[in-house]
Design a protein around this motif. Structure first.
Motif, PDB file in Angstrom:
ATOM      1  N   ASP A  63     -18.371 -19.150  -4.273  1.00 61.85           N
ATOM      2  CA  ASP A  63     -17.495 -20.286  -3.969  1.00 61.85           C
ATOM      3  C   ASP A  63     -18.291 -21.583  -4.048  1.00 61.85           C
ATOM      4  N   ALA A 107     -13.913  -7.668   5.608  1.00 59.23           N
ATOM      5  CA  ALA A 107     -13.911  -7.070   6.934  1.00 59.23           C
ATOM      6  C   ALA A 107     -12.802  -7.733   7.719  1.00 59.23           C
ATOM      7  N   MET A 108     -11.608  -7.205   7.644  1.00 58.02           N
ATOM      8  CA  MET A 108     -10.497  -7.815   8.371  1.00 58.02           C
ATOM      9  C   MET A 108      -9.522  -6.733   8.804  1.00 58.02           C
ATOM     10  N   TRP A 137      -5.388 -20.435 -11.429  1.00 56.80           N
ATOM     11  CA  TRP A 137      -5.909 -19.991 -10.137  1.00 56.80           C
ATOM     12  C   TRP A 137      -5.569 -18.543  -9.813  1.00 56.80           C
ATOM     13  N   PRO A 141      -8.894 -25.416  -7.269  1.00 59.74           N
ATOM     14  CA  PRO A 141      -7.853 -25.422  -6.242  1.00 59.74           C
ATOM     15  C   PRO A 141      -6.473 -25.417  -6.884  1.00 59.74           C
ATOM     16  N   ALA A 142      -5.519 -24.762  -6.213  1.00 61.02           N
ATOM     17  CA  ALA A 142      -4.165 -24.637  -6.750  1.00 61.02           C
ATOM     18  C   ALA A 142      -3.583 -26.003  -7.080  1.00 61.02           C
ATOM     19  N   ALA A 161     -18.467 -33.929  -7.750  1.00 58.87           N
ATOM     20  CA  ALA A 161     -18.248 -35.225  -7.095  1.00 58.87           C
ATOM     21  C   ALA A 161     -18.552 -36.360  -8.059  1.00 58.87           C
ATOM     22  N   PRO A 184     -15.079 -31.806  -3.981  1.00 57.35           N
ATOM     23  CA  PRO A 184     -14.595 -32.748  -2.957  1.00 57.35           C
ATOM     24  C   PRO A 184     -13.111 -32.571  -2.653  1.00 57.35           C
ATOM     25  N   TYR A 185     -12.345 -32.046  -3.600  1.00 60.73           N
ATOM     26  CA  TYR A 185     -10.911 -31.922  -3.383  1.00 60.73           C
ATOM     27  C   TYR A 185     -10.447 -30.464  -3.326  1.00 60.73           C
ATOM     28  N   GLY A 186     -11.355 -29.557  -3.054  1.00 59.88           N
ATOM     29  CA  GLY A 186     -10.937 -28.160  -2.959  1.00 59.88           C
ATOM     30  C   GLY A 186     -12.104 -27.226  -3.208  1.00 59.88           C
ATOM     31  N   LEU A 187     -11.784 -25.967  -3.267  1.00 55.50           N
ATOM     32  CA  LEU A 187     -12.810 -24.957  -3.416  1.00 55.50           C
ATOM     33  C   LEU A 187     -12.706 -24.364  -4.817  1.00 55.50           C
ATOM     34  N   ASP A 191      -0.585 -11.722  -2.192  1.00 55.24           N
ATOM     35  CA  ASP A 191       0.121 -13.000  -2.186  1.00 55.24           C
ATOM     36  C   ASP A 191       0.148 -13.652  -3.557  1.00 55.24           C
ATOM     37  N   HIS A 197      -1.853  -8.286   2.053  1.00 51.67           N
ATOM     38  CA  HIS A 197      -2.077  -9.544   1.340  1.00 51.67           C
ATOM     39  C   HIS A 197      -3.159  -9.485   0.270  1.00 51.67           C
ATOM     40  N   PRO A 254     -21.393 -28.799  -6.597  1.00 48.55           N
ATOM     41  CA  PRO A 254     -20.659 -29.817  -5.820  1.00 48.55           C
ATOM     42  C   PRO A 254     -21.072 -31.245  -6.187  1.00 48.55           C
ATOM     43  N   ILE A 255     -22.362 -31.441  -6.466  1.00 49.73           N
ATOM     44  CA  ILE A 255     -22.851 -32.765  -6.859  1.00 49.73           C
ATOM     45  C   ILE A 255     -22.227 -33.169  -8.193  1.00 49.73           C
TER      46      ILE A 255
END
Lengths: 603, 603
Positions: free
Chosen positions: A459, A207-208, A436, A487-488, A595, A463-466, A251, A216, A591-592
């Motif tokens: 998603d 929705a944008m 990616w 992450p890239a 990390a 800790p260092y990205g998605l 992109d 993009h 995420p746990i």
């Protein structure tokens, strides 16, 4: 030039959909099997080749130039401006003659000078079409979703109809139609010969602002959320026989190599054509299980140490190559030390998929542009069919233990027997990290080529990205592959692959692993305090989980308990106990886990 | 603990705003000068430190823990669910006691079980506050913009008011308030002591789903489009004296190092405090010109060859270092061969900005956390003030030819005299490529620290990706810096810096360069055919442009003519002829220039 309806329509890709110099783009389009291209004006302007040079290059490559695009802000202007616009058009028509392109795209005006007057727009477009006709050119008028006064397909068609000029027709673009939620059914009432061109693009549901969305976030058909097959059916029922052309910019594609993007693009068109009955392809052969996962390594000891502690035995050895089969229950891992992997570079290189028809599966993969791999087995080997997935993973189509079909195990001679009952019974799922820029392509590959179902993407915060993750499965859940992208600029931790084994008793399996000297990934104590707050688990159960590092998740159908080995090279293993009905992969715990892996690595 | 209104409020940052392990995040927050942190639950769960360990670490670092967050889906539930929610809360309150945190954030429920009943919500929040009070904890209730029934700040406040509990207050979050376009004026009517916490986040204007917008696109104050100063004034007028806390998460910060992000974050808060009169900083000293640009190189010949052909003379030589001053008109380039640059690594390392008050400019930069550089001049050198920009470029504050202020040229002894009238008169602009994750930070730096104005950003299509560009200027246009970011995975071409010189006659300047043996960047012939179609330029003029490779742009105020040298190392030069009034940088021509540079490089 209408194609006879018996042959599939011509396929075409806009140069703006690919990256690199114009000649790189043309070469990629031709190699991927497209019949023609749309030339985007800016790509031509930036090219050192002149129009005649581009025409010759396309001819060399066997490509037609099906569209030149775009002419902008032409119609519905005060008389004074029209003369300048026609002057500009005359230049472009002369250029198109040198280029050998006979159709030009005119986008509905976004100019502040444009007047809201359909009669004026029709009259001026007819003037433009008169001029075009002198050059042997057709004008295809398209509604931009953000056009100033004309922004819907039916409005553009009304203006074209009003103009009533033989050299003026309409161009339909799926993005502009479906992004506005317009009803496409009325398209069937347009005379087919007045639809001069069809551009196809998919897009994820966002929705944008529609202009940003379009610029993009377009995707190839089947990689977004639009019903492109439905739209295409309406256009075909109208009698359209022109090319199906991909005009997709985002992109990601701008940054990736043109070659693979073009293959991805053409595959998406083939699948779309199949979906609407325009093209017959070998039918999908849905895999029915994981036959094996193959690891390559320069030093087998670290990873076979982990496998042995997990309860695997070296069940067989390849007759001609340094490949061992480690087995427990129906879980099979090939450990291959023949490859020239870097030290400590243990990695997942191949997957064996159980297939009811390996040859049929390969035929479909080949028809959908997957590279069929040269047989890497020796002549005595059982013939195995294999193709490469977009990330380079080799996929073998296997018929383990099927009478009448070659069995890949025929090349192995028997080794050790298992001493005890297997605690691990089979592979629950494989988790494959993709480059990616490739997760949409990979999902389309697994769906289109293998016939698996793609689930929604989720998603996960690292800790260092998605980390974005998307699972593909067969309907029975016997083949589950979780595709994810880190992450890239991420580090290695988020980019390791893993193999998840199924067990009916994860506590017993974890204990056995530990008592055999294996080291499980340590999970922070804080996690278990939170588990106690969230679920009323018996204290003893919680203590056991805490002790072993077992993670816990629950959905409305059941629970999921899982733990991890430490990472070896670029691979680690997961032990999973899945209640019947639980459909996930423990994503809330990711995420746990990530990390903890970071922490483990930096110790 | 209210701070006396004479001292600026305490500054605070949420751990979720930074990347890495929890201890990395805490360390970065402390180093950047924050007073406290919000601990995000998932960051705690993933940490190997337990609550007491985290408390001790924060104390060591001089950080308070101002908020624990979040408790979710607590209120307005059927009675049966409440017991489980309070049980969960009790666990968390005990944890907070061990952590030493006395305020907890409760987000408005998004649960499908939540009931649309303010009385029930108030009653259950009061029950929660009762429990919290037993632990010495305050509950701060916040409306999520996508809350199921409570989604606006005033609705959340009505529920808090209705509950009337001393341990229950509201938390205001600028994103949730401003993203919905809510009117914040009524905030002044909330009793200040009932605003328990204030979270600040900016965001770019994007018309998209508010949840996605919030999760992926938040920015630090001043880096988006929200009127945060206006909101903060309302909150202060209500009597709020608590901390100003940044809760900002986006896909970029998650991937970048915590240290620089924390500095960027704290700088944004200092600027915001200054804007609303909460903090006095040394005032900005707006630069009034470009004194010089300094190139470092291991081999000066290629770049000085280009400068000589452009008409520069070696006007002076540094007394103690291998640094030459090349000059033409007021354009000055220092060529420094002392640095240990890699071969062919010619790069822009420093910029001299003319400043009416160099010492004052440095004081402001220092107050806004810019690293003040150690004097790298020898003792005999004129004292020069310098700071580092976020991308590492050194910025010198100069007072060239100002009586009473040290002149950097005092360290140079005179060299050659210019033989002819200068065709190039001064530096028109500098174009600095930033790391892809830093363009917002760089814009805030140039605006906040240097007092320049930031213009809107524009996207430019490069053949291999998208380049985003944003200019910062002084009001008179004497200092113009175009900041841009290339594609993440881009190649070197999109990452070269350039220096644009101004001339009153670009044709003469280009001809002189060429006749002196210089090579201008070749522009495709197709570009000039298009120019002929778009503008009615006299044939002779067009032929001249085509011959020399001069690009042309026009806005409503005038024209811009420009051409480029080939790239040397990571630097190239532009010759520009700017009509008075033309405000741009020839951005429409950038794709042509980038494609030509790619082409030049791959030849």
């Amino acid at each position: 030039m209408p194609t006879p309806p018996t042959a599939p329509p011509r396929t075409c890709v806009a140069t703006v959909s690919l990256s690199g110099s114009l000649t790189e783009r043309l070469t990629a389009a031709a190699r991927a099997g497209f019949d023609g291209v749309e030339i985007f004006e800016n790509d031509l302007l930036a090219s050192p080749l002149d129009a005649a040079g581009i025409r010759a290059r396309c001819a060399d490559l066997g490509l037609t130039i099906d569209l030149y695009q775009p002419l902008r802000d032409i119609e519905a202007v005060p008389a004074g401006l029209l003369a300048a616009n026609l002057r500009r058009a005359r230049h472009k028509f002369a250029l198109m003659n040198r280029l050998g392109a006979d159709t030009v795209l005119v986008c509905s005006s976004v100019s502040p000078h444009a007047v809201d007057d359909d009669d004026l727009a029709a009259e001026q477009l007819a003037r433009l079409a008169d001029l075009a006709q002198d050059f042997g050119i057709r004008v295809a008028y398209e509604a931009l979703a953000w056009g100033r006064h004309v922004s819907t397909w039916d409005h553009a068609w009304r203006v074209v109809e009003k103009a009533g000029h033989p050299a003026l027709g309409t161009c339909l673009d799926s993005f502009h139609i479906l992004s506005r939620g317009s009803d496409p059914r009325g398209i069937e009432d347009i005379p087919g010969e007045k639809i001069f061109f069809l551009q196809l693009a998919d897009a994820p549901p966002l929705a944008m602002d529609v202009l940003q969305w379009s610029r993009h976030h377009r995707r190839f058909p089947g990689q977004g959320g639009f019903d492109l097959a439905g739209l295409l059916r309406h256009v075909l029922r109208a009698g359209y026989t022109g090319p199906l052309s991909l005009e997709v910019f985002n992109d990601v594609f701008r940054q990736t190599e043109a070659g693979p993007t073009a293959v991805d693009a053409h595959r998406s068109l083939l699948v779309l054509q199949e979906a609407v009955g325009l093209r017959e392809l070998p039918p999908p052969v849905v895999p029915t299980g994981i036959a094996f996962a193959e690891l390559v390594t320069a030093d087998a000891d670290p990873v076979t140490g982990v496998l042995a502690a997990l309860g695997f035995t070296r069940a067989a050895r390849h007759r001609g190559k340094p490949v061992d089969l480690w087995q427990q229950g129906e879980a099979r891992i090939l450990v291959n030390t023949a490859g020239a992997a870097r030290r400590d570079g243990t990695a997942l290189a191949a997957i064996g998929l159980e297939s009811p028809d390996p040859a049929g599966a390969t035929r479909r993969a080949e028809a959908l542009l997957a590279p069929v791999l040269p047989r890497r087995r020796a002549p005595a080997d059982a013939p195995l069919e294999a193709v490469a997935a977009p990330d380079g993973t080799e996929l073998f189509f296997c018929a383990t233990g099927h009478p009448g079909l070659p069995d890949w195990r025929a090349d192995f001679e028997e080794g050790e027997r298992a001493a005890e009952e297997p605690l691990l019974t089979h592979v629950d799922h494989l988790a494959l990290v993709q480059p990616w820029y490739q997760v949409d392509e990979a999902a389309l590959f697994h769906r289109g080529v293998l016939g698996l179902d793609a689930r929604e993407s989720v998603d996960v915060a690292d800790p260092y990205g998605l980390v974005r993750s998307r699972a593909v499965t067969d309907p029975q859940g016997r083949v589950r592959i979780a595709l994810s992208v880190g992450p890239a600029a991420g580090d290695d931790t988020a980019h390791a692959q893993h193999i998840a084994f199924a067990t009916a008793d994860v506590v017993a399996a974890a204990r056995r692993f530990r008592s055999a000297g294996g080291r499980l990934l340590a999970v922070p104590a804080n996690y278990y305090d939170d588990l106690a707050a969230r679920y009323e688990l018996p204290d003893a159960e919680l203590e056991t989980y805490r002790d072993l590092g077992i993670l816990y998740d629950r959905d409305e159908h059941g629970a999921f308990r899982h733990c991890y080995t430490r990472t070896v090279g670029r691979v680690f293993f997961e032990l999973t106990q899945r209640d019947p009905g639980y459909r996930g992969y423990g994503a809330p715990n990711a995420p746990i886990r990530l990390a903890a892996q970071h922490d483990d690595r930096t110790r």
